[in-house]
Scaffold this active site. Structure first.
Site, short mmCIF file in Angstrom:
data_model
loop_
_atom_site.label_atom_id
_atom_site.label_comp_id
_atom_site.label_asym_id
_atom_site.label_seq_id
_atom_site.Cartn_x
_atom_site.Cartn_y
_atom_site.Cartn_z
N ARG A 233 0.86 -1.18 0.00
CA ARG A 233 0.00 0.00 0.00
C ARG A 233 0.90 1.23 0.00
O ARG A 233 1.94 1.24 0.67
CB ARG A 233 -0.93 0.03 1.23
CG ARG A 233 -2.15 -0.88 1.12
CD ARG A 233 -3.14 -0.38 0.08
NE ARG A 233 -4.34 -1.19 -0.03
CZ ARG A 233 -4.55 -2.14 -0.94
NH1 ARG A 233 -3.62 -2.43 -1.83
NH2 ARG A 233 -5.68 -2.80 -0.98
N HIS A 281 -1.16 0.23 -9.90
CA HIS A 281 -1.93 -0.69 -9.02
C HIS A 281 -2.46 -1.89 -9.81
O HIS A 281 -3.65 -2.16 -9.82
CB HIS A 281 -3.07 0.05 -8.32
CG HIS A 281 -3.54 -0.67 -7.07
ND1 HIS A 281 -4.00 -0.02 -5.95
CD2 HIS A 281 -3.59 -1.99 -6.75
CE1 HIS A 281 -4.33 -0.90 -5.02
NE2 HIS A 281 -4.09 -2.12 -5.49
P1 NAP Z 1 -2.30 -10.91 5.12
O1 NAP Z 1 -2.42 -12.36 4.76
O2 NAP Z 1 -3.23 -10.32 6.10
O3 NAP Z 1 -0.79 -10.73 5.63
C1 NAP Z 1 -0.34 -9.57 6.20
C2 NAP Z 1 1.08 -9.81 6.73
O4 NAP Z 1 1.60 -8.59 7.27
C3 NAP Z 1 1.13 -10.83 7.86
O5 NAP Z 1 2.30 -11.62 7.77
C4 NAP Z 1 1.19 -9.94 9.10
O6 NAP Z 1 1.81 -10.52 10.21
C5 NAP Z 1 2.03 -8.81 8.60
N1 NAP Z 1 1.84 -7.61 9.43
C6 NAP Z 1 0.70 -6.91 9.65
N2 NAP Z 1 0.93 -5.89 10.50
C7 NAP Z 1 2.25 -5.98 10.82
C8 NAP Z 1 3.08 -5.23 11.68
N3 NAP Z 1 2.62 -4.18 12.38
N4 NAP Z 1 4.37 -5.61 11.80
C9 NAP Z 1 4.86 -6.67 11.12
N5 NAP Z 1 4.11 -7.43 10.28
C10 NAP Z 1 2.82 -7.07 10.14
O7 NAP Z 1 -2.37 -10.01 3.82
P2 NAP Z 1 -2.08 -10.43 2.29
O8 NAP Z 1 -3.24 -11.14 1.73
O9 NAP Z 1 -0.74 -11.09 2.25
O10 NAP Z 1 -2.01 -8.99 1.61
C11 NAP Z 1 -1.05 -8.03 2.00
C12 NAP Z 1 -1.38 -6.68 1.39
O11 NAP Z 1 -1.11 -6.69 -0.01
C13 NAP Z 1 -2.85 -6.29 1.45
O12 NAP Z 1 -3.20 -5.80 2.73
C14 NAP Z 1 -2.94 -5.22 0.40
O13 NAP Z 1 -2.64 -3.98 0.97
C15 NAP Z 1 -1.82 -5.60 -0.58
N6 NAP Z 1 -2.34 -6.02 -1.91
C16 NAP Z 1 -1.95 -5.32 -3.01
C17 NAP Z 1 -2.37 -5.69 -4.27
C18 NAP Z 1 -1.91 -4.98 -5.49
O14 NAP Z 1 -2.38 -5.26 -6.60
N7 NAP Z 1 -0.98 -4.06 -5.39
C19 NAP Z 1 -3.22 -6.80 -4.41
C20 NAP Z 1 -3.60 -7.48 -3.27
C21 NAP Z 1 -3.15 -7.09 -2.02
P3 NAP Z 1 1.20 -11.85 10.93
O15 NAP Z 1 1.53 -12.98 9.97
O16 NAP Z 1 1.93 -11.92 12.19
O17 NAP Z 1 -0.29 -11.60 11.04
#
Ligand code: NAP
Length: 318
Positions: A233, A281
């Site tokens: 993000r 994006h």
């Molecule tokens: P997710 O499964 O919820 O994983 C989030 C990860 O971030 C987890 O490992 C979490 O730790 C870690 N995290 C959260 N807060 C943290 C903190 N304060 N300190 C350290 N680690 C932290 O999410 P996801 O499905 O992988 O997606 C991640 C992000 O990708 C989405 O939220 C979105 O913003 C972005 N995204 C972008 C696109 C694009 O096209 N550009 C598409 C889809 C998603 P834990 O494992 O300990 O919970």
């Protein structure tokens, strides 16, 4: 005479992107029928009659309070920062995690990591007839890559990079084991990952804790010349600090897919910066074919009273 009456099919409100209605109108009911839970999918209904809401921020829905009987709000997006703080939302909230998002993100991240690892620009851009064969790219095993965020997308990308041979470390909020990846958590863990990341990939969600996690101080912890790749993000990065670090030569390049303001305004310095690559994006996207299956699985779970897949932790913000 029998008094048995068939239960009405759950009523599902589609509050997703209007342009994707045609795709979802067929796919979600079909996936639900296939899962054994026939539903009725509509774009409009009396709020109190709605059982589930399929949601994306690109819809008009912002007040969830009238949906008093809704059993869940099922986000079509992985990132839920635009809805997680909505005080009218008291129903359980799930986020999207599907094969389409995961596979697309692996491809995009792998491609951009390889671009920088191999120094592809040197031979793709500016061919001038000069035979420069003095630089042979290092092997992947000699390239250290860090991934911040080891969730559905971060862990999948970290593993794919590790399988390719890169020396990968990753960072998450809680301790986590990801095969082939040196995993860390907490403040000390972040410092360790930053210090060894020649290429840093950001796949954290946007929360109060992660906003501007890449700032002047954390940028300074990266090795000189480090590459930043951000498909997470935009506000994970303090843009002024990144531009200063690029101009000072401490950061070698930034490949950015997401921005604090989208679309990225035409006058934004990122567009014209020689060491910034802007992608609009498109790193990955929810694919209706695979997302419909996740929606169906969660409606089935909801009807059975089972825990939903990919629940959002409202306190943690993701
Ligand atoms: P997710 O499964 O919820 O994983 C989030 C990860 O971030 C987890 O490992 C979490 O730790 C870690 N995290 C959260 N807060 C943290 C903190 N304060 N300190 C350290 N680690 C932290 O999410 P996801 O499905 O992988 O997606 C991640 C992000 O990708 C989405 O939220 C979105 O913003 C972005 N995204 C972008 C696109 C694009 O096209 N550009 C598409 C889809 C998603 P834990 O494992 O300990 O919970």
């Amino acid at each position: 005479m029998s008094t048995d009456r068939a239960e009405p099919a759950p009523l599902v409100l589609y509050a997703g992107p209007p342009e994707e209605w045609d795709a979802y109108a067929g796919l979600i009911p079909a996936a639900c029928a296939e899962a054994g839970v026939p539903i009725t999918l509509v774009r409009d209904a009396p709020p109190e009659a709605v059982d589930y809401i399929v949601y994306a921020p690109k819809s008009d829905l912002s007040d969830f309070a009238p949906y008093t009987n809704a059993k869940a709000v099922l986000s079509l997006w992985a990132g839920v920062e635009k809805i997680v703080g909505n005080e009218s939302l008291t129903q359980p909230l799930t986020r999207m995690s599907d094969d389409g998002l995961r596979l697309g993100m692996i491809d995009w991240v792998s491609g951009h990591v390889l671009r920088h690892h191999l120094g592809m620009d040197a031979h793709i851009l500016g061919q001038d007839g000069v035979w420069r064969n003095d630089t042979i790219p290092p092997l992947a095993r000699d390239r250290r890559v860090g991934v911040l965020g080891l969730g559905a997308l971060g862990a999948a990308c970290a593993q794919a990079l590790a399988r390719h041979g890169f020396a990968v470390s990753g960072w998450s909020r809680r301790a986590k084991a990801v095969e082939g990846v040196r995993s860390a958590h907490g403040d000390a863990g972040l410092a360790m990952v930053l210090a060894q990341s020649e290429i840093l990939v950001l796949l954290l969600p946007l929360t109060p804790d992660t906003r501007h996690i890449i700032n002047a101080a954390t940028l300074a912890e990266l090795p000189k010349g480090a590459i930043i790749i951000n498909p997470g993000r935009g506000p994970l990065i303090d843009d002024d600090a990144l531009l200063a670090a690029l101009d000072a030569g401490h950061i070698g390049h930034a490949t950015l897919d997401v921005f604090a303001t989208e679309p990225l305004p035409a006058e934004h310095p990122y567009w014209a910066h020689p060491r910034v690559t802007v992608t609009p994006h498109i790193a990955s996207a929810t694919r209706p074919e695979t997302a419909a299956e996740v929606i169906a699985a969660n409606i089935l779970r909801g009807e059975r009273g089972e825990p939903l897949l990919y629940p959002v932790d409202r306190a943690a913000g993701y």
